[in-house]
Design an enzyme around this catalytic site. Structure first.
Site, PDB file in Angstrom:
ATOM      1  N   ARG A   1      -0.224   1.957  -7.900  1.00  0.00           N
ATOM      2  CA  ARG A   1      -1.174   3.060  -7.709  1.00  0.00           C
ATOM      3  C   ARG A   1      -2.414   2.910  -8.611  1.00  0.00           C
ATOM      4  O   ARG A   1      -2.994   3.874  -9.087  1.00  0.00           O
ATOM      5  CB  ARG A   1      -0.494   4.413  -7.919  1.00  0.00           C
ATOM      6  CG  ARG A   1       0.627   4.644  -6.914  1.00  0.00           C
ATOM      7  CD  ARG A   1       1.310   5.984  -7.035  1.00  0.00           C
ATOM      8  NE  ARG A   1       0.514   7.114  -6.618  1.00  0.00           N
ATOM      9  CZ  ARG A   1       0.292   7.500  -5.355  1.00  0.00           C
ATOM     10  NH1 ARG A   1       0.798   6.797  -4.357  1.00  0.00           N
ATOM     11  NH2 ARG A   1      -0.422   8.564  -5.093  1.00  0.00           N
TER      12      ARG A   1
ATOM     13  N   LEU B   1       0.887  -1.162   0.000  1.00  0.00           N
ATOM     14  CA  LEU B   1       0.000   0.000   0.000  1.00  0.00           C
ATOM     15  C   LEU B   1       0.922   1.207   0.000  1.00  0.00           C
ATOM     16  O   LEU B   1       1.880   1.252   0.776  1.00  0.00           O
ATOM     17  CB  LEU B   1      -0.863   0.039   1.266  1.00  0.00           C
ATOM     18  CG  LEU B   1      -2.194  -0.659   1.277  1.00  0.00           C
ATOM     19  CD1 LEU B   1      -2.845  -0.542   2.655  1.00  0.00           C
ATOM     20  CD2 LEU B   1      -3.136  -0.119   0.216  1.00  0.00           C
ATOM     21  N   ASP B   2       0.648   2.176  -0.836  1.00  0.00           N
ATOM     22  CA  ASP B   2       1.464   3.382  -0.866  1.00  0.00           C
ATOM     23  C   ASP B   2       1.404   4.091   0.479  1.00  0.00           C
ATOM     24  O   ASP B   2       0.457   3.916   1.248  1.00  0.00           O
ATOM     25  CB  ASP B   2       0.967   4.333  -1.955  1.00  0.00           C
ATOM     26  CG  ASP B   2       1.111   3.734  -3.333  1.00  0.00           C
ATOM     27  OD1 ASP B   2       2.153   3.116  -3.601  1.00  0.00           O
ATOM     28  OD2 ASP B   2       0.179   3.882  -4.143  1.00  0.00           O
ATOM     29  N   HIS B   3       2.390   4.925   0.739  1.00  0.00           N
ATOM     30  CA  HIS B   3       2.432   5.620   2.030  1.00  0.00           C
ATOM     31  C   HIS B   3       1.194   6.495   2.241  1.00  0.00           C
ATOM     32  O   HIS B   3       0.759   6.707   3.362  1.00  0.00           O
ATOM     33  CB  HIS B   3       3.729   6.429   2.180  1.00  0.00           C
ATOM     34  CG  HIS B   3       3.707   7.737   1.465  1.00  0.00           C
ATOM     35  ND1 HIS B   3       3.947   7.849   0.115  1.00  0.00           N
ATOM     36  CD2 HIS B   3       3.446   8.986   1.910  1.00  0.00           C
ATOM     37  CE1 HIS B   3       3.839   9.120  -0.232  1.00  0.00           C
ATOM     38  NE2 HIS B   3       3.539   9.830   0.828  1.00  0.00           N
TER      39      HIS B   3
END
Length: 184
Positions: free
Chosen positions: A142, A43-45
């Site tokens: 993303r 999961l992206d930050h």
């Protein structure tokens, strides 16, 4: 075999060590002191929600590898007010720079009862927003953010709620629990 369900807070990196050249950010090591487990996917930050960690390489592959098409469900706050027709491109698959996505399951939902995000999502009186539930069976970089933007509704907040049969239910941000490993 261990499986950990973790509610990743906003701003946390999906790795156990800090980035050597980046700004200081919290990592998984700030929350999980369990040696030998690794994230099954990312999961992206700037995304929140369910992250699965395991010590089993085969289970990790079944969860993360797009060949297995494990459903991932996201609660997404988008900019704009899409009607059913506006959501249809997501159901058909949208064209991104790296090719067409698989069709997604998508529907509008009432604002979910989630924890407040820190920092809060920007609010603009002149621009409406709404929530959708989006389920994909791929895992491109993303992808959900790129899909909603391609449909004309940029993502403001992104929370992964479910991966396969595993769900975030009952976990506050930064909390984790061990989960059953029989299902994927």
């Amino acid at each position: 075999m261990a499986l950990i369900l973790f509610n990743k807070p906003y701003g946390v990196l999906c790795q156990f060590s800090p980035e050597p050249n980046g700004p200081p950010r919290p990592t998984l090591a700030d929350y999980i002191q369990r040696p030998g487990v690794y994230p099954a996917g990312r999961l992206d930050h700037d995304s929140e929600g369910l992250l699965l960690l395991t010590d089993d390489g085969r289970l990790q592959a079944r969860i993360a590898d797009p060949r297995f098409k494990l459903a991932k469900t996201y609660l997404v706050q988008v900019e704009g007010d899409p009607d059913e027709a506006a959501l249809e491109p997501l159901r058909q698959g949208v064209v991104l720079k790296d090719g067409r996505t698989l069709p997604a399951d998508v529907r509008r939902i009432d604002p979910p009862s989630l924890w407040p995000r820190d920092p809060p999502v920007r609010f603009r009186k002149s621009v409406p927003d709404c929530w959708i539930e989006l389920t994909i069976r791929e895992g491109r970089n993303r992808q959900v953010r790129r899909m909603t933007a391609a449909a004309g509704f940029p993502t403001l907040r992104l929370v992964r709620w479910r991966i396969g049969e595993w769900t975030l239910e009952g976990l506050a941000p930064g909390e984790w629990r061990e989960g059953p490993t029989a299902r994927a």
